[in-house]
Design a protein around this motif. Structure first.
Motif, PDB file in Angstrom:
ATOM      1  N   UNK A  97       0.951  -0.864   0.173  1.00 32.64           N
ATOM      2  CA  UNK A  97      -0.230   0.086   0.229  1.00 32.64           C
ATOM      3  C   UNK A  97       0.842   0.616   0.462  1.00 32.64           C
ATOM      4  N   UNK A  98       1.821   1.052  -0.071  1.00 32.13           N
ATOM      5  CA  UNK A  98       3.197   2.679  -0.240  1.00 32.13           C
ATOM      6  C   UNK A  98       2.699   3.014  -1.164  1.00 32.13           C
ATOM      7  N   UNK A  99       3.244   2.675  -1.557  1.00 35.37           N
ATOM      8  CA  UNK A  99       2.741   3.286  -3.128  1.00 35.37           C
ATOM      9  C   UNK A  99       1.927   4.349  -3.411  1.00 35.37           C
ATOM     10  N   UNK A 100      -0.064   3.172  -3.313  1.00 32.11           N
ATOM     11  CA  UNK A 100      -0.588   3.490  -3.331  1.00 32.11           C
ATOM     12  C   UNK A 100      -1.080   4.722  -2.026  1.00 32.11           C
TER      13      UNK A 100
ATOM     14  N   UNK B 127     -18.074  12.281  -4.282  1.00 30.94           N
ATOM     15  CA  UNK B 127     -18.062  10.951  -5.805  1.00 30.94           C
ATOM     16  C   UNK B 127     -16.353  11.419  -6.209  1.00 30.94           C
ATOM     17  N   UNK B 128     -16.152  12.611  -5.621  1.00 35.25           N
ATOM     18  CA  UNK B 128     -14.614  12.395  -6.929  1.00 35.25           C
ATOM     19  C   UNK B 128     -13.503  11.853  -5.764  1.00 35.25           C
ATOM     20  N   UNK B 129     -14.037  12.342  -4.094  1.00 31.31           N
ATOM     21  CA  UNK B 129     -13.164  12.404  -3.393  1.00 31.31           C
ATOM     22  C   UNK B 129     -13.046  10.568  -3.280  1.00 31.31           C
ATOM     23  N   UNK B 130     -13.953   9.738  -3.513  1.00 33.81           N
ATOM     24  CA  UNK B 130     -14.150   8.714  -3.260  1.00 33.81           C
ATOM     25  C   UNK B 130     -13.763   7.693  -4.721  1.00 33.81           C
TER      26      UNK B 130
ATOM     27  N   UNK C  24     -10.989   8.563  -6.597  1.00 31.51           N
ATOM     28  CA  UNK C  24      -9.527   9.294  -6.036  1.00 31.51           C
ATOM     29  C   UNK C  24      -8.973   7.786  -4.852  1.00 31.51           C
ATOM     30  N   UNK C  25      -8.919   8.392  -3.794  1.00 29.75           N
ATOM     31  CA  UNK C  25      -9.407   6.684  -2.896  1.00 29.75           C
ATOM     32  C   UNK C  25      -9.038   5.715  -3.549  1.00 29.75           C
ATOM     33  N   UNK C  26      -9.941   5.684  -4.273  1.00 29.43           N
ATOM     34  CA  UNK C  26     -10.613   4.338  -4.794  1.00 29.43           C
ATOM     35  C   UNK C  26      -9.341   4.115  -5.762  1.00 29.43           C
TER      36      UNK C  26
ATOM     37  N   UNK D 178      -7.059   0.966  -4.542  1.00 30.08           N
ATOM     38  CA  UNK D 178      -7.676   0.002  -5.103  1.00 30.08           C
ATOM     39  C   UNK D 178      -7.356  -0.427  -6.738  1.00 30.08           C
ATOM     40  N   UNK D 179      -6.813   0.136  -6.917  1.00 26.69           N
ATOM     41  CA  UNK D 179      -5.621   0.178  -8.690  1.00 26.69           C
ATOM     42  C   UNK D 179      -7.235   0.761  -9.486  1.00 26.69           C
ATOM     43  N   UNK D 180      -8.227   1.196  -9.210  1.00 19.53           N
ATOM     44  CA  UNK D 180      -9.948   1.311 -10.160  1.00 19.53           C
ATOM     45  C   UNK D 180     -10.860   2.452  -9.313  1.00 19.53           C
ATOM     46  N   UNK D 181     -11.569   3.146  -9.667  1.00 14.48           N
ATOM     47  CA  UNK D 181     -12.364   4.336  -9.869  1.00 14.48           C
ATOM     48  C   UNK D 181     -13.886   3.705  -9.930  1.00 14.48           C
ATOM     49  N   UNK D 182     -13.515   2.363 -10.763  1.00 18.01           N
ATOM     50  CA  UNK D 182     -15.369   1.495 -10.700  1.00 18.01           C
ATOM     51  C   UNK D 182     -15.098   1.198  -8.915  1.00 18.01           C
TER      52      UNK D 182
END
Length: 194
Positions: free
Chosen positions: A47-50, A105-108, A110-112, A116-120
């Motif tokens: 998770x460090x890079x994330x 929505x944009x914040x969620x 960006x975090x995802x 987790x590798x995907x905005x979906x």
């Protein structure tokens, strides 16, 4: 989470060996094992890079102030390493009010995307729909033998996408029973469907 030791370790080992064989390699490298583990759990292993990417993404998109972005990333750095005292609870909870709620929505996303590798990987539930006590069935489902018992409900997406960001909108206008259900889920770390 749906597998237990030693089965999940054996399964990871077998899949890593199969991937190495398919590439005509003699050895299983750590990168191969991490790739297989990432595919199995649906999120990056490290998770460090994330977290670094999240911090820069939040600041570049001006979604949070520098202080708030730092606090969120520090919190996630602790919980995503399983160092949290109550690790069944959500990794982080953000309460956005006023103008800040407009970027939820944009914040969620960006975090995802960063973690987790995907905005979906965002599960978005509008609690404004639950303004009557009977509307709770749209959140938790109907009880056995009631109409709509087998129909999917809002929280079922959390089962389908276990590593995700949950965005709860309009909590301030929902029925108090819906608020209570959300509070219990945040405290215990899970929803219980009907």
């Amino acid at each position: 989470r749906n597998r237990n030791f030693p089965d999940k370790a054996v399964d990871l080992f077998e899949q890593a060996v199969a991937q190495a064989v398919s590439k005509d390699e003699k050895w299983v490298r750590q990168a191969d094992a991490e790739s297989v583990a990432s595919t199995m759990i649906g999120m990056p292993v490290t998770m460090e890079d994330g977290i670094v990417g999240l911090r820069s993404g939040l600041l570049a998109r001006r979604l949070l102030s520098e202080l708030d972005a730092e606090a969120l990333c520090n919190r996630l750095a602790v919980t995503l390493r399983n160092l949290d005292i109550r690790n069944v609870r959500p990794d982080a909870v953000l309460l956005l009010v006023g103008e800040a709620a407009g970027v939820a929505g944009q914040l969620g996303e960006t975090i995802a995307e960063s973690l987790y590798g995907s905005a979906s990987r965002v599960v978005d539930i509008d609690f404004g729909r639950f303004y009557q006590p009977s509307d709770i069935t749209m959140l938790l489902g109907a009880g056995p033998s009631y109409v709509g018992y087998n129909e999917p409900v809002a929280i079922h997406r959390l089962i389908q996408i276990p590593w995700s960001v949950l965005v709860c909108r309009n909590v301030h206008i929902c029925h108090p029973q819906a608020t209570m259900i959300l509070e219990q889920a945040l405290d215990k770390g899970f929803f219980t469907d009907s």
